[in-house]
Write a protein that holds these residues in place. Structure first.
Motif, PDB file in Angstrom:
ATOM      1  N   LYS A   1     -35.406 -28.751  25.617  1.00  0.00           N
ATOM      2  CA  LYS A   1     -35.376 -29.606  24.426  1.00  0.00           C
ATOM      3  C   LYS A   1     -34.615 -30.899  24.717  1.00  0.00           C
ATOM      4  N   THR A   2     -33.451 -30.776  25.281  1.00  0.00           N
ATOM      5  CA  THR A   2     -32.618 -31.974  25.462  1.00  0.00           C
ATOM      6  C   THR A   2     -32.828 -32.635  26.818  1.00  0.00           C
ATOM      7  N   LEU A   3     -33.295 -31.843  27.807  1.00  0.00           N
ATOM      8  CA  LEU A   3     -33.434 -32.289  29.208  1.00  0.00           C
ATOM      9  C   LEU A   3     -32.125 -32.889  29.753  1.00  0.00           C
ATOM     10  N   LEU A   4     -31.052 -32.466  29.098  1.00  0.00           N
ATOM     11  CA  LEU A   4     -29.733 -32.929  29.531  1.00  0.00           C
ATOM     12  C   LEU A   4     -29.510 -32.533  31.006  1.00  0.00           C
ATOM     13  N   ARG A   5     -28.855 -33.316  31.768  1.00  0.00           N
ATOM     14  CA  ARG A   5     -28.495 -33.080  33.182  1.00  0.00           C
ATOM     15  C   ARG A   5     -29.674 -33.080  34.137  1.00  0.00           C
ATOM     16  N   LEU A   6     -30.926 -33.386  33.642  1.00  0.00           N
ATOM     17  CA  LEU A   6     -32.095 -33.259  34.525  1.00  0.00           C
ATOM     18  C   LEU A   6     -31.959 -34.123  35.781  1.00  0.00           C
ATOM     19  N   THR A   7     -31.727 -35.429  35.537  1.00  0.00           N
ATOM     20  CA  THR A   7     -31.644 -36.351  36.680  1.00  0.00           C
ATOM     21  C   THR A   7     -30.484 -35.968  37.602  1.00  0.00           C
ATOM     22  N   GLU A   8     -29.397 -35.655  36.917  1.00  0.00           N
ATOM     23  CA  GLU A   8     -28.192 -35.278  37.672  1.00  0.00           C
ATOM     24  C   GLU A   8     -28.466 -34.076  38.588  1.00  0.00           C
ATOM     25  N   VAL A   9     -29.118 -33.079  38.030  1.00  0.00           N
ATOM     26  CA  VAL A   9     -29.432 -31.878  38.806  1.00  0.00           C
ATOM     27  C   VAL A   9     -30.404 -32.197  39.931  1.00  0.00           C
TER      28      VAL A   9
ATOM     29  N   ASP B   1     -42.339 -35.669  28.723  1.00  0.00           N
ATOM     30  CA  ASP B   1     -40.894 -35.792  28.489  1.00  0.00           C
ATOM     31  C   ASP B   1     -40.105 -35.826  29.800  1.00  0.00           C
ATOM     32  N   LEU B   2     -40.530 -34.946  30.671  1.00  0.00           N
ATOM     33  CA  LEU B   2     -39.827 -34.827  31.957  1.00  0.00           C
ATOM     34  C   LEU B   2     -39.900 -36.123  32.745  1.00  0.00           C
ATOM     35  N   VAL B   3     -41.134 -36.640  32.839  1.00  0.00           N
ATOM     36  CA  VAL B   3     -41.357 -37.857  33.626  1.00  0.00           C
ATOM     37  C   VAL B   3     -40.582 -39.025  33.009  1.00  0.00           C
TER      38      VAL B   3
ATOM     39  N   ILE C   1     -35.889 -25.581  39.827  1.00  0.00           N
ATOM     40  CA  ILE C   1     -35.139 -25.821  38.579  1.00  0.00           C
ATOM     41  C   ILE C   1     -35.995 -25.310  37.415  1.00  0.00           C
ATOM     42  N   LEU C   2     -35.393 -24.459  36.621  1.00  0.00           N
ATOM     43  CA  LEU C   2     -36.174 -23.891  35.512  1.00  0.00           C
ATOM     44  C   LEU C   2     -36.016 -24.752  34.253  1.00  0.00           C
ATOM     45  N   LEU C   3     -37.115 -24.806  33.550  1.00  0.00           N
ATOM     46  CA  LEU C   3     -37.128 -25.518  32.251  1.00  0.00           C
ATOM     47  C   LEU C   3     -37.148 -24.433  31.178  1.00  0.00           C
ATOM     48  N   SER C   4     -35.982 -24.225  30.572  1.00  0.00           N
ATOM     49  CA  SER C   4     -35.910 -23.014  29.743  1.00  0.00           C
ATOM     50  C   SER C   4     -35.484 -23.328  28.309  1.00  0.00           C
ATOM     51  N   GLU C   5     -35.629 -22.267  27.444  1.00  0.00           N
ATOM     52  CA  GLU C   5     -35.194 -22.385  26.055  1.00  0.00           C
ATOM     53  C   GLU C   5     -33.701 -22.078  26.041  1.00  0.00           C
ATOM     54  N   PRO C   6     -32.943 -22.808  25.230  1.00  0.00           N
ATOM     55  CA  PRO C   6     -31.499 -22.587  25.218  1.00  0.00           C
ATOM     56  C   PRO C   6     -31.136 -21.175  24.770  1.00  0.00           C
ATOM     57  N   GLU C   7     -31.973 -20.602  23.898  1.00  0.00           N
ATOM     58  CA  GLU C   7     -31.606 -19.272  23.398  1.00  0.00           C
ATOM     59  C   GLU C   7     -31.823 -18.173  24.433  1.00  0.00           C
TER      60      GLU C   7
ATOM     61  N   LYS D   1     -37.673 -41.224  34.815  1.00  0.00           N
ATOM     62  CA  LYS D   1     -37.789 -42.670  34.982  1.00  0.00           C
ATOM     63  C   LYS D   1     -36.647 -43.396  34.287  1.00  0.00           C
ATOM     64  N   ALA D   2     -36.325 -42.877  33.102  1.00  0.00           N
ATOM     65  CA  ALA D   2     -35.264 -43.512  32.316  1.00  0.00           C
ATOM     66  C   ALA D   2     -33.932 -43.483  33.072  1.00  0.00           C
ATOM     67  N   ASN D   3     -33.804 -42.536  33.929  1.00  0.00           N
ATOM     68  CA  ASN D   3     -32.521 -42.408  34.644  1.00  0.00           C
ATOM     69  C   ASN D   3     -32.597 -42.911  36.090  1.00  0.00           C
ATOM     70  N   GLY D   4     -33.565 -43.775  36.295  1.00  0.00           N
ATOM     71  CA  GLY D   4     -33.598 -44.471  37.592  1.00  0.00           C
ATOM     72  C   GLY D   4     -34.304 -43.725  38.703  1.00  0.00           C
ATOM     73  N   LEU D   5     -35.069 -42.685  38.372  1.00  0.00           N
ATOM     74  CA  LEU D   5     -35.836 -42.026  39.430  1.00  0.00           C
ATOM     75  C   LEU D   5     -37.270 -42.508  39.368  1.00  0.00           C
ATOM     76  N   SER D   6     -37.908 -42.496  40.491  1.00  0.00           N
ATOM     77  CA  SER D   6     -39.322 -42.875  40.498  1.00  0.00           C
ATOM     78  C   SER D   6     -40.100 -41.652  40.962  1.00  0.00           C
ATOM     79  N   PRO D   7     -40.469 -40.756  40.031  1.00  0.00           N
ATOM     80  CA  PRO D   7     -41.033 -39.459  40.419  1.00  0.00           C
ATOM     81  C   PRO D   7     -42.461 -39.552  40.955  1.00  0.00           C
TER      82      PRO D   7
END
Ligand code: C2E
Ligand code: CA
Ligand code: CA
Length: 702
Positions: free
Chosen positions: A109-117, A19-21, A83-89, A25-31
């Motif tokens: 779950k959402t990986l929202l803001r990942l690329t931005e961060v 999911d992370l990768v 950067i931590l990958l955490s549960e929202p709760e 990639k979807a947001n223009g990074l080449s990890p």
């Protein structure tokens, strides 16, 4: 184009990794990424690469290790955003993570803001790294500057001023030399140091050049806080800003005070007398020249030169010691200054020789009057070591146009006049005239010739017999030196003895006379079989510089001359002026059997009270005394009383210069013991002594 990013992923859930990768990639990074599934490999992997970010799961097995990871990175000073990958709760827990130093937390779950961060963190990382490099560089530069400054501070005195000339920095060394505390200097202009050797105009020119960006270097005489002065060799370096204008000046100062003082001392020594601080001959001559120059132009300020020589200074020096002599010279020079007005220029030409240049007197008569007033002023006794020293001086005067118009001629003429004054009578004043110059010239020539006379066998000794009036026998003889000058013929000892005394030649001459005297005593002893006694004249110099006593002992030991065959004659002035020196020597001579005669009695001070103090055997009454004696006159009574008094003191009395039989008879009636004079015989050369004795005794017995 995709932007490459290297990411270390700590996650054992492959779906999450996927999911992370995909998200990146979807947001223009080449990890460019590595996955670590167990916490064990973390350290090694972190160090393997220059990661742009670490994404770490908050699930097991990483959950319990997060603080360890952060600590490890921190300790190793590895700057990688975490950067931590955490549960929202897990909101509450996440807050703690943030506090412990993670950079951000992403909802797994959402990986929202990942690329931005990630992008933000990478940007910040780059910025941090750049900042770091710059800081390191800055730090190093600063350190270098500090080192340089340290070195500069150590070796130099440094001050910095801003564009307006206000002091913004001084190092301790600079503050110290100024006598101010650093804080007293800061905020001030350099004018606080009141530079002495540069005018306002000088400084204006200097600053004009520095403002243009030129380095200036020069010597500045500054004033310390306490008012004393110090010299610095200063270099002022202007610092120019980007706008082309000077923003500060660094001044580096070298303390050159000692060097300057040494230079000043050297210049001072070259022109001033060390002992009295008065100008020396060189400077004095320059001053006379100046005055002559002014006089020639303005016809005002008639230059008159006085030469002043302390009488008998050699004797003072000899009897009191050089140190006291120096003190006397200093006091004497102070008195000269005291007496003279401020326009007078005073110099010490050397030894006991001083000179004054005046240009306010209008005539020679005024100058003579001035000299006599000075004479009186200087006559006050000088207290020294419990004694009172009475000084007199002899004065020579020369004036512009009177035999000379140049500085050196003026000074020389004044000296000639002074010598003339001294040769007449110490403590007098003489004004230069041409005849003096001729006389001095003659004397110098004679003195020069005299130096060669001994070597060239021009010196000889004549002997004059002295008759014992009671026994009618030749009582003894007097040795009298003669000089046959190759051109001038016979030169009178009255003329050359004073020159021999001045030049020190009297010492070898006296030794020569003593040896010749010994020759005569030996010869008469051998040829006639009896000893004769001969008197030798002694000058003061023979007492000062040489031990006459040892010469006579030497003559006795080396040549077998009996002491009773030797007599010495000293003059009144020698005996009286230098009692402490002469009395012991004379006593010693009398003790070993050498007779001591006081010569020329009646010419000098003739102080009868002195006679008692002197160890004497004979009193010789001077010829001039005899000249005025006639039966029944005042002089005859004086003569009788002198003879009687001398007898009371146990002295033999000799009358000198007896030319007439009447004189002899008169003296005989006055109980005079012996006579010397042309009536009996002129002084005769060595070969005529034995014939004289033969003749004399033949006459006696016939
Ligand atoms: P002085 O010691 O008083 O010597 C006596 C001087 O009177 C001698 O002059 C002598 O020739 C002279 N004289 C002797 N009898 C008569 C006389 O009847 N009538 C006249 N008019 N004169 C007479 P001289 O030899 O020319 O010496 C002059 C002075 O030079 C001496 O005076 C003495 O002071 C000094 N002098 C001579 N020889 C020496 C010496 O070897 N050492 C030193 N230090 N001084 C010496
Ligand atoms: Ca004599
Ligand atoms: Ca005499």
């Amino acid at each position: 184009m995709a932007s490459p990013i290297s990411v270390l992923i700590l996650e054992n859930d492959s779906n999450s990794v996927f999911d992370l990768v995909r998200e990146m990639k979807a947001n223009g990074l080449s990890p460019l990424y590595r996955v670590v599934e167990s916490s064990a490999n973390f350290e090694a992997t972190v160090l393997e690469e220059d990661w742009d970010a670490i994404i770490c799961s908050t699930r097991a097995p990483f959950q319990s290790e997060i603080s360890f990871f952060l600590k490890f990175l921190n300790e190793k000073k590895i700057d990688i955003p975490v950067i931590l990958l955490s549960e929202p709760e897990d909101f509450h827990k996440n807050l703690l993570y943030m506090k412990s130093g993670v950079n951000d937390i992403i909802d797994r779950k959402t990986l929202l803001r990942l690329t931005e961060v990630l992008e933000r963190e990478r940007r910040e990382l780059v910025y941090r790294k750049e900042k770091n490099t710059t800081e390191t560089f800055l730090y190093q530069s600063l350190k270098e500057i500090q080192l340089q400054k340290f070195a500069l501070d150590q070796a130099n005195k440094v001050s910095i001023t801003d564009a307006n000339g206000i002091i913004t920095y001084v190092n301790d060394a600079f503050a110290k030399i100024t006598g101010y505390e650093s804080f007293e200097l800061l905020g001030h202009n350099h004018r606080i140091l009141k530079s002495q050797n540069k005018s306002k105009e000088d400084w204006a020119k200097i600053w004009e050049s520095i403002h243009k960006g030129k380095v200036w270097r020069g010597e500045i005489l500054n004033t310390k806080k306490d008012g004393s002065l110090f010299w610095v060799d200063t270099t002022i370096v202007p610092f120019i800003g980007t706008d082309g204008s000077v923003f500060q000046y660094i001044a580096i100062h070298h303390d050159i005070t000692d060097q300057k003082l040494a230079e000043e001392q050297l210049t001072h020594d070259a022109f001033y007398d060390n002992l009295t601080g008065l100008p020396n001959r060189a400077l004095y001559l320059a001053r006379i020249e100046q005055k002559i120059f002014t006089y020639n132009i303005q016809k005002d300020g008639y230059p008159i030169v006085f030469c002043i020589n302390i009488d008998n200074f050699k004797r003072i020096n000899h009897s009191l010691g050089n140190e006291s002599g120096d003190k006397i010279l200093i006091i004497f020079s102070e008195r000269l200054k005291q007496f003279s007005d401020k326009d007078a220029i005073i110099t010490r030409l050397g030894a006991d020789n001083f000179s004054i240049l005046l240009n306010h007197l209008l005539s020679i008569e005024e100058a003579v009057d001035y000299a006599y007033r000075l004479f009186e002023f200087l006559g006050d006794p000088i207290p020294l070591g419990g004694y009172e020293i009475y000084l007199t001086a002899s004065y020579g005067i020369s004036a512009f146009g009177l035999g000379g118009k140049e500085a050196d001629v003026l000074l020389r003429n004044a000296e000639i006049a002074m010598f003339h004054a001294k040769s007449q009578k110490v403590g007098t004043v003489a004004v230069f005239n041409q005849a003096m110059q001729e006389k001095i010239h003659f004397q110098l020539e004679i003195q020069n010739d005299l130096k060669k006379a001994l070597i060239h066998n021009e010196i000889s000794v004549f002997f004059q017999p002295i008759l014992d009036l009671k026994s009618n026998q030749i009582g003894h003889w007097e040795a009298l030196v003669r000089w046959r000058h190759p051109q001038r013929g016979m030169v009178s000892p009255a003329e050359f003895i004073p020159l021999a005394e001045d030049s020190g030649l009297i010492v070898p001459i006296t030794r020569f006379v003593l040896e010749q005297t010994a020759n005569v005593i030996e010869e008469v002893q051998i040829k006639k079989g009896y000893p004769i006694s001969i008197a030798v004249n002694l000058s003061p110099q023979v007492f000062y510089d040489q031990n006459i006593f040892h010469w006579i002992v030497d003559l006795h030991k080396r040549r077998g001359i009996p002491y009773s065959s030797l007599q010495v004659e000293i003059t009144e002035s020698l005996a009286m002026k230098n009692l402490s020196d002469t009395v012991p020597i004379l006593s010693n001579l009398i003790d070993i059997g050498v007779k001591v005669a006081l010569d020329d009695f009646g010419t000098g001070f003739s102080s009868l009270s002195y006679l008692e103090k002197l160890p004497l055997s004979i009193l010789k009454i001077d010829k001039s005394f005899l000249n005025n004696v006639h039966v029944g006159n005042k002089e005859s009574f004086l003569l009788i009383s002198i003879i009687n008094m001398a007898h009371d003191l146990g002295y033999t009395v000799v009358a000198e210069g007896v030319e007439e039989l009447e004189q002899l008879e008169l003296l005989q009636s006055y109980q005079c013991d012996e006579i010397q004079g042309y009536w009996l015989s002129k002084p005769v050369p060595f070969p005529e002594i034995i014939p004289f004795l033969d003749q004399f005794y033949k006459k006696e017995t016939s």
